[in-house]
Design a protein around this motif. Structure first.
Motif, PDB file in Angstrom:
ATOM      1  N   CYS A  26       0.822  -1.219   0.000  1.00 51.12           N
ATOM      2  CA  CYS A  26       0.000   0.000   0.000  1.00 51.12           C
ATOM      3  C   CYS A  26       0.853   1.265   0.000  1.00 51.12           C
ATOM      4  N   ASN A 286     -11.512  -4.500  -8.091  1.00 50.23           N
ATOM      5  CA  ASN A 286     -10.110  -4.174  -7.881  1.00 50.23           C
ATOM      6  C   ASN A 286      -9.721  -4.549  -6.450  1.00 50.23           C
ATOM      7  N   TYR A 288      -6.976  -4.182  -4.798  1.00 50.55           N
ATOM      8  CA  TYR A 288      -6.236  -3.147  -4.075  1.00 50.55           C
ATOM      9  C   TYR A 288      -7.171  -2.040  -3.592  1.00 50.55           C
ATOM     10  N   LYS A 289      -8.152  -1.692  -4.424  1.00 56.13           N
ATOM     11  CA  LYS A 289      -9.127  -0.690  -4.023  1.00 56.13           C
ATOM     12  C   LYS A 289      -9.995  -1.216  -2.883  1.00 56.13           C
ATOM     13  N   GLN A 290     -10.424  -2.474  -2.983  1.00 54.10           N
ATOM     14  CA  GLN A 290     -11.232  -3.076  -1.919  1.00 54.10           C
ATOM     15  C   GLN A 290     -10.458  -3.102  -0.609  1.00 54.10           C
ATOM     16  N   ARG A 292      -8.028  -1.045   0.325  1.00 51.41           N
ATOM     17  CA  ARG A 292      -7.948   0.320   0.861  1.00 51.41           C
ATOM     18  C   ARG A 292      -9.260   0.734   1.505  1.00 51.41           C
ATOM     19  N   GLN A 293     -10.375   0.374   0.867  1.00 48.83           N
ATOM     20  CA  GLN A 293     -11.680   0.746   1.423  1.00 48.83           C
ATOM     21  C   GLN A 293     -11.940   0.039   2.752  1.00 48.83           C
TER      22      GLN A 293
END
Length: 342
Positions: A26, A286, A288-290, A292-293
């Motif tokens: 990250c 995604n 990586y997006k999941q 981060r969320q």
């Protein structure tokens, strides 16, 4: 350009490796300090190898002091200047020029031992004529409002820490995120921090300190971002089947629905490729997006729970942690597949 400092409390667990690799993916820190690893020798070598870092230096476990690791890759050149049971002091060079001195700190739980730490840090401060950053778990409080819960009738401020802090004109770099970096049941404290001298503030005027979510240890990782994040660059890549797709609960039914047994093999594969791209975008999503969320939601819940109780949010945090474990596993499959392709 950033530095990650984390009191992990136990580095032998496979979950530590997974969580730290996720944080590294990250934030891409140039230098990592791991505090209270509690392992040494070959076991420590095996864990560090799994983290895929090029260089490392360790202070061994000593009694109640759980050891300190410095980990870094080729972006920076790190030279160890001094070892101690409670810190590692190093110089950091970038492109042949001295960037700063960095001290990874782990203050002993013992007040007597910490007094020796302040004496040694006083000497380092006095001798440092370059930008200097000291970050880690100081196991000490500067002000009364840095603690919540526990015995409120007795001051928890470390007077020797305060005296050292004021005598050396040290600057507390502040933070972004929840205030308390450590939690055990209903007891909260700001034990972890980044301190620096004026030279470092002048060199890195946009530097920020982030308190990251607690995902494994009682301590939050501390991220010192020395400069602004650069713009990300994306490029079109050829389509590849992702092994991580098979971990999704809807993937099996999707394949049954989309695979055409009536067409020839090449036509079926061509149509399936188009369907898989669409399914990956709209259903699998995604990773990586999941991630981060989910981390942001967990961080928000932890921030709320610092000030008030909520059984609903406590249960929700546990649910989100389980979802994050699934996403982390999918991410590991993606990175493993990439490593095999490389």
């Amino acid at each position: 350009m950033s530095i990650l400092v984390w009191n992990c409390q136990e580095a032998a667990s496979p979950k530590f490796t997974r969580v730290l690799r996720m944080i590294m993916a990250c934030h891409k820190p140039s230098l990592i300090a791991v505090l209270e690893s509690h392992i040494s020798g070959r076991r420590a070598d095996d864990v560090i190898k799994k983290l895929s870092v090029l260089h490392s230096h360790r202070v061994k476990v000593n009694g109640f002091l759980g050891g300190i690791w410095l980990l870094w890759n080729k972006e920076w050149s790190v030279t160890i200047l001094e070892n101690d049971k409670q810190y590692i002091h190093a110089s950091v060079v970038e492109n042949g020029s001295l960037l700063m001195h960095f001290t990874a700190v782990y203050g002993s739980p013992s007040l007597m031992h910490r007094r020796r730490l302040w004496q040694k840090l006083h000497r380092i401060c006095d001798q440092s004529q370059v930008p200097w950053l000291a970050a880690g778990d100081y196991n000490a409080l500067l002000t009364a409002d840095e603690k919540r819960g526990g015995a409120m009738h007795r001051s928890s401020i470390d007077k020797d820490f305060v005296q050292w802090f004021e005598a050396n004109d040290v600057i507390d770099h502040g933070f972004r995120g929840p205030k308390f970096t450590w939690q055990r049941r209903c007891l909260f404290g700001r034990l972890d921090r980044a301190l620096c001298n004026e030279d470092l503030c002048l060199r890195f005027k946009e530097a920020s300190v982030f308190h990251l979510p607690r995902l494994y240890s009682d301590h939050r990782p501390i991220l010192v971002q020395l400069n602004m994040l650069g713009a990300s660059h994306t490029s079109d890549r050829p389509f590849k089947f992702q092994a991580a797709w098979m971990t999704h609960e809807l993937f099996g039914q999707f394949m049954l629905d989309k695979w055409s047994r009536s067409s020839d093999l090449m036509s079926s594969l061509g149509g399936l490729t188009v369907d898989l791209k669409d399914w990956n975008f709209h259903v699998f999503g995604n990773v990586y997006k999941q991630k981060r969320q989910l981390i942001a939601r967990i961080d928000g819940i932890q921030h709320y729970l610092e000030n008030r109780q909520s059984h609903f949010l406590q249960k929700l945090e546990m649910q989100l942690r389980r979802e994050l474990d699934t996403i982390r596993y999918r991410e590991e499959l993606i990175w493993f597949q990439k490593s095999q392709a490389d």
